[in-house]
Design a protein around this motif. Structure first.
Motif, PDB file in Angstrom:
ATOM      1  N   ARG A 155      -5.101  -5.874  -3.497  1.00 58.81           N
ATOM      2  CA  ARG A 155      -4.739  -7.158  -2.886  1.00 58.81           C
ATOM      3  C   ARG A 155      -4.544  -7.025  -1.378  1.00 58.81           C
ATOM      4  O   ARG A 155      -4.945  -7.916  -0.611  1.00 58.81           O
ATOM      5  CB  ARG A 155      -3.466  -7.709  -3.540  1.00 58.81           C
ATOM      6  CG  ARG A 155      -3.687  -8.282  -4.934  1.00 58.81           C
ATOM      7  CD  ARG A 155      -2.375  -8.824  -5.500  1.00 58.81           C
ATOM      8  NE  ARG A 155      -2.573  -9.502  -6.774  1.00 58.81           N
ATOM      9  CZ  ARG A 155      -2.669  -8.893  -7.945  1.00 58.81           C
ATOM     10  NH1 ARG A 155      -2.582  -7.558  -7.990  1.00 58.81           N
ATOM     11  NH2 ARG A 155      -2.838  -9.577  -9.057  1.00 58.81           N
ATOM     12  N   ALA A 156      -3.931  -5.931  -0.947  1.00 63.01           N
ATOM     13  CA  ALA A 156      -3.732  -5.725   0.490  1.00 63.01           C
ATOM     14  C   ALA A 156      -5.078  -5.623   1.208  1.00 63.01           C
ATOM     15  O   ALA A 156      -5.241  -6.144   2.320  1.00 63.01           O
ATOM     16  CB  ALA A 156      -2.900  -4.472   0.729  1.00 63.01           C
ATOM     17  N   ALA A 157      -6.036  -4.963   0.582  1.00 60.61           N
ATOM     18  CA  ALA A 157      -7.365  -4.844   1.193  1.00 60.61           C
ATOM     19  C   ALA A 157      -8.036  -6.206   1.302  1.00 60.61           C
ATOM     20  O   ALA A 157      -8.665  -6.530   2.328  1.00 60.61           O
ATOM     21  CB  ALA A 157      -8.225  -3.889   0.367  1.00 60.61           C
ATOM     22  N   ILE A 158      -7.929  -7.005   0.269  1.00 58.88           N
ATOM     23  CA  ILE A 158      -8.534  -8.340   0.290  1.00 58.88           C
ATOM     24  C   ILE A 158      -7.912  -9.184   1.395  1.00 58.88           C
ATOM     25  O   ILE A 158      -8.615  -9.883   2.142  1.00 58.88           O
ATOM     26  CB  ILE A 158      -8.376  -9.016  -1.085  1.00 58.88           C
ATOM     27  CG1 ILE A 158      -9.207  -8.275  -2.131  1.00 58.88           C
ATOM     28  CG2 ILE A 158      -8.782 -10.491  -1.027  1.00 58.88           C
ATOM     29  CD1 ILE A 158      -8.806  -8.572  -3.559  1.00 58.88           C
ATOM     30  N   ASP A 159      -6.588  -9.114   1.531  1.00 59.66           N
ATOM     31  CA  ASP A 159      -5.919  -9.885   2.576  1.00 59.66           C
ATOM     32  C   ASP A 159      -6.351  -9.426   3.961  1.00 59.66           C
ATOM     33  O   ASP A 159      -6.522 -10.245   4.875  1.00 59.66           O
ATOM     34  CB  ASP A 159      -4.404  -9.762   2.426  1.00 59.66           C
ATOM     35  CG  ASP A 159      -3.883 -10.479   1.176  1.00 59.66           C
ATOM     36  OD1 ASP A 159      -4.624 -11.325   0.628  1.00 59.66           O
ATOM     37  OD2 ASP A 159      -2.751 -10.174   0.755  1.00 59.66           O
ATOM     38  N   LEU A 160      -6.555  -8.109   4.127  1.00 64.00           N
ATOM     39  CA  LEU A 160      -7.017  -7.610   5.413  1.00 64.00           C
ATOM     40  C   LEU A 160      -8.423  -8.136   5.719  1.00 64.00           C
ATOM     41  O   LEU A 160      -8.721  -8.560   6.846  1.00 64.00           O
ATOM     42  CB  LEU A 160      -7.006  -6.082   5.414  1.00 64.00           C
ATOM     43  CG  LEU A 160      -7.170  -5.371   6.755  1.00 64.00           C
ATOM     44  CD1 LEU A 160      -6.573  -3.973   6.699  1.00 64.00           C
ATOM     45  CD2 LEU A 160      -8.640  -5.278   7.186  1.00 64.00           C
ATOM     46  N   ILE A 161      -9.288  -8.145   4.712  1.00 63.94           N
ATOM     47  CA  ILE A 161     -10.653  -8.658   4.899  1.00 63.94           C
ATOM     48  C   ILE A 161     -10.618 -10.147   5.238  1.00 63.94           C
ATOM     49  O   ILE A 161     -11.395 -10.610   6.085  1.00 63.94           O
ATOM     50  CB  ILE A 161     -11.495  -8.378   3.643  1.00 63.94           C
ATOM     51  CG1 ILE A 161     -11.755  -6.868   3.513  1.00 63.94           C
ATOM     52  CG2 ILE A 161     -12.828  -9.129   3.693  1.00 63.94           C
ATOM     53  CD1 ILE A 161     -12.312  -6.433   2.176  1.00 63.94           C
TER      54      ILE A 161
END
Length: 287
Positions: A155-161
């Motif tokens: 989820r953190a990666a998706i939010d960063l993207i």
């Protein structure tokens, strides 16, 4: 959906012979991961015009397409000179991908989890330099959180993207990293929604099981990240949950078989996993 093979276990096969072998194994697409003779890990590409042209001819002759190109560079640090070098390597890799007629690249965030904020700052600096190059060449970039990157949680990666906010940049879900991403396959895929454009398919065991004692690593407290890239069915990834959610989301991107554990039977493994993916697609088909 494009079903591709990451031929890393077949990297001893000369590059001009690789497309023909991939076709024999029943695949129409390749995800080209690092090779010492073309795009090595962490250093400048070795491909010249002759090698690029020979590979293009081999792809055409075999009726196989390049679905994506996967380079790995230290573009998020920790050393600034190394980061600048990684940006230069990326620029050449983008140029090679464009010359091959491929419009998709995928990679990892890199950096260090114990220095996440500093690594993210260097990542943004690299993106500022590279996004104009991706835009000029019209090449898409799919990013995955990898164990031991500065961002490991799905989820953190998706939010960063989402923060990158560029239509060329999207999310890659790597099934064998499921347990490092948080273990909630369906939740992460749904959180990604339309940002989900690519998946990696291989199995793994849940390192968190048995009170964290599934794997005993010495010395105690070691920060090592343990996972596998096994044949589908050999580990604990919930394949029904994964493919059921992909069907729910009407996923139509690239799905890459990326098994690395069985070089001694690489061909048999590649065929087995293709058959397993086809079985799962049929099981959850909405037609």
């Amino acid at each position: 959906m494009k079903l591709a093979l990451d031929p890393y276990m077949l990297r001893q096969v000369p590059l001009p012979e690789l497309p023909g072998l991939v076709a024999e194994l029943g695949y129409r697409y390749i995800e080209l991961s690092p090779r010492e003779d073309f795009l090595p890990f962490f250093v400048h590409p070795r491909a010249d015009r002759a090698a690029i042209a020979a590979f293009k001819r081999a792809l055409a002759a075999a009726g196989v397409e390049l679905a994506s190109v996967l380079p790995l560079y230290r573009w998020s640090g920790p050393d600034e000179d190394e980061r600048q070098a990684a940006v230069r390597y990326w620029k050449r890799a983008i140029q090679i991908t464009a010359e091959l007629g491929c419009q998709v690249m995928n990679s990892e965030f890199n950096g260090r989890p114990e220095a996440a904020a500093a690594s993210e700052a260097r990542f943004w600096r690299s993106m500022e330099e590279l996004l104009p190059v991706f835009e000029r060449e019209g090449i898409q970039l799919r990013l995955e959180p990898h164990p031991d990157d500065f961002v490991e949680d799905g989820r953190a990666a998706i939010d960063l993207i989402r923060g990158i906010d560029n239509p060329l940049v999207s999310f890659l879900y790597c099934a064998p990293h499921s347990f490092h991403q948080g273990g909630d396959i369906a939740g992460i895929l749904r959180h990604a929604g339309p940002l989900l454009t690519q998946v990696h398919l291989a199995d793994s065991f849940d390192h968190r099981a048995s009170s964290g004692l599934r794997y005993i690593v010495n010395p105690p407290g070691s920060p090592a990240r343990v996972h596998q890239h096994l044949d589908i069915g050999q580990g604990e990834v919930d394949w029904d949950e994964l493919f059921g959610t992909l069907a729910e989301l009407e996923f139509d991107g690239i799905a890459t078989v990326c098994v690395f554990a069985w070089e001694e039977r690489a061909r048999e493994s590649s065929v087995h996993n293709r058959e397993q993916v086809q079985r799962l697609l049929a099981k959850f088909s909405r037609s």
